[in-house]
Design an enzyme around this catalytic site. Structure first.
Site, PDB file in Angstrom:
ATOM      1  N   CYS A 243       2.636  18.496  30.935  1.00 26.86           N
ATOM      2  CA  CYS A 243       1.633  17.514  31.359  1.00 26.86           C
ATOM      3  C   CYS A 243       0.222  18.048  31.161  1.00 26.86           C
ATOM      4  O   CYS A 243      -0.083  19.166  31.588  1.00 26.86           O
ATOM      5  CB  CYS A 243       1.761  17.222  32.843  1.00 26.86           C
ATOM      6  SG  CYS A 243       3.212  16.303  33.268  1.00 26.86           S
TER       7      CYS A 243
ATOM      8  N   GLU B 187       0.546  13.166  19.581  1.00 28.76           N
ATOM      9  CA  GLU B 187       1.618  14.027  20.045  1.00 28.76           C
ATOM     10  C   GLU B 187       2.592  13.238  20.905  1.00 28.76           C
ATOM     11  O   GLU B 187       2.194  12.390  21.697  1.00 28.76           O
ATOM     12  CB  GLU B 187       1.043  15.195  20.845  1.00 28.76           C
ATOM     13  CG  GLU B 187       0.049  15.967  20.016  1.00 28.76           C
ATOM     14  CD  GLU B 187      -0.212  17.369  20.528  1.00 28.76           C
ATOM     15  OE1 GLU B 187       0.390  17.767  21.534  1.00 28.76           O
ATOM     16  OE2 GLU B 187      -1.024  18.051  19.889  1.00 28.76           O
TER      17      GLU B 187
END
Ligand code: SAH
Ligand code: SF4
Length: 440
Positions: free
Chosen positions: A431, A130
């Site tokens: 995050c 990703e």
């Protein structure tokens, strides 16, 4: 005394370099630098400068097929293809777009595509990573002298930014997600600066309790070409012009870069020397792998990104509870490893600090963090990140008041402190939320 689980992890964790992945009959060009390409050209009886042309085509013109390399004579292209060479740059195969303009990509690494027919995509989940594109950044670079000077007003929102719900732009692997070069260059840009968040491994072996990527375990290291290729695929998608556009790279995606040190730094060299990006606009984040930090501290300034340390706790006790790796490399060992690093003018070490509600976000934690950072004597700033939730992870987000109070206490204590804005939470791009997902 370490538990057996930690011992098992540790042997993994001590490994800084990975062997070059075995590639079956395919020979990926992407990932080789100009020197290696030139050496091969000489080997097959060509002038060395043909290698420079090849590197230019791969890293500046972003070709995805040997046939697109118009600077090479057709015969040479055919000869290369005949020897089994292919561009094999990682490709964006799925795009998720957030309401805030952030895009999360599933990137398929063809370098992992061992022994398949040219052009075939690997089906293995271990070959998918990703990567995230954040137009206008996430505030994480704030406080860097260079950024402060260069910050421009935010660009006007893209027309669909406010209205786009989570939507999958392509559900099936699509080969044409990159636009043709000419079209890219003529398209208007709707961003003034941007940040690309890059993965260094598929999954992660460091078992941080609050992180979704940790749930995958380590599937495999990425090669240099697979790390740099994520960046080039995104540059191509958005028509970024290195050197002109304000682009930051953060090695903060999936994985622990310093446990794949050789490949990570080889990717940095490709991105700096071949793709023309500045290492001063790159930041690598580590959970505190001391041998990696020591090695990093010795890298030449012209090739070294900035360093961020995931501190995440006010002391060793709390840190060990949320980041078991702290048993092996506690806070003081990390600070001692950072100290010899020769910083560039105005450069600071970033301490990242994830605020976990009721665990690390209390006023007394903030006071302890302030003391710790000041005592370290390092030119440092603190980036606060409110914890982003993930399924099956048993923490709570900090309240907005707790975040404010925490920030205020650090600021009053004279510690430069910034709040990282969560980006793309709705598409699991924020995050610690990256976990290879192939939604049906
Ligand atoms: N492995 C490296 C880099 C990737 S993680 C590291 O740990 O530093 C990037 C940052 O995201 C780290 O600072 C990490 O502490 C933080 N992070 C991980 N999970 C998070 C979550 N759920 N919410 C907010 N930040 C998280
Ligand atoms: Fe790995 Fe970083 Fe997640 Fe920790 S926070 S598990 S080191 S990716």
């Amino acid at each position: 005394m370490l538990t057996p689980a930690v011992i098992r992890e540790s042997s993994h964790l001590a490994r800084l370099d990975s062997p070059v992945p075995a590639i079956g009959s395919r020979r990926p060009l992407f990932g080789l630098d100009a020197e290696a390409l030139s050496a091969h050209m000489v080997k097959i009886g060509q002038p060395a400068w043909r290698g420079q042309q090849l590197a230019h085509a791969l890293y500046r013109q972003w070709v995805t097929d040997i046939d697109e390399i118009s600077t090479l004579p057709r015969k040479l292209r055919q000869a290369l293809a005949g020897e089994g060479w292919a561009v094999d740059r990682p490709q964006i195969v799925q795009v998720f777009r957030s309401v805030d303009g952030t895009e999360r990509y599933l990137v398929r690494c063809q370098n992992g595509n061992r022994g398949q027919e040219p052009g075939a995509l690997s089906d293995s989940p271990a070959d998918t990573v990703e990567t995230v594109w954040m137009p206008d950044g996430d505030g994480g670079e704030a406080g860097d002298e260079m950024e402060d000077k260069e910050l421009r007003p935010l660009s006007s929102a893209s027309p669909d930014r406010a209205t786009t719900k989570l939507r999958r732009i392509s559900s099936q692997p699509v080969l044409g997600v990159d636009l043709p070069v000419r079209q890219r260059r003529t398209q208007g840009k709707n961003w003034a600066r941007a940040t690309i968040c890059v993965s260094s491994q598929v999954g992660c072996a460091v078992n941080c309790r609050f992180c979704l990527t940790a749930r995958l375990g380590l599937q495999r290291d990425l090669s240099a070409g697979e790390i740099a290729g994520q960046v080039v695929a995104v540059l191509a998608r958005h028509g970024v012009e290195p050197g002109r556009d304000r682009l930051n790279l953060v090695f903060m995606g999936m994985g622990e870069p310093f446990l794949n040190y050789g490949n990570f730094m080889a990717a940095v060299r490709l991105l700096v020397r071949e793709a023309g990006l500045s290492p001063q606009r790159m930041t690598v984040s580590t959970s505190g792998i001391v041998p990696g930090i020591e090695r990093f501290a010795r890298e030449p300034a012209e090739l070294r990104p900035k360093l961020a340390i995931s501190l995440n706790a006010p002391n060793d006790e709390v840190r060990t509870a949320i980041m078991p790796i702290n048993r092996k490399w506690p806070i003081q060992a990390i600070i001692d490893a950072v100290r010899p690093m020769r910083l560039r003018p105005h450069e600071r070490i970033t301490f990242e600090y994830v605020l976990l509600g009721g665990v690390t976000d209390r006023p007394e934690d903030a006071k302890e963090v302030a003391r710790l950072v000041r005592r370290s004597g390092l030119p440092a700033k603190v980036n606060l990140i409110a914890w982003n939730p993930g399924p099956g992870i048993d923490y709570v987000m900090p309240s907005p008041e707790a975040v404010n109070v925490f920030q205020e206490i650090l600021a009053v204590a004279g510690v430069p402190v910034y709040l990282r804005q969560p980006r793309g939470r709705d598409i699991y791009a924020a995050c610690g939320q990256l976990k290879r997902t192939i939604e049906e």
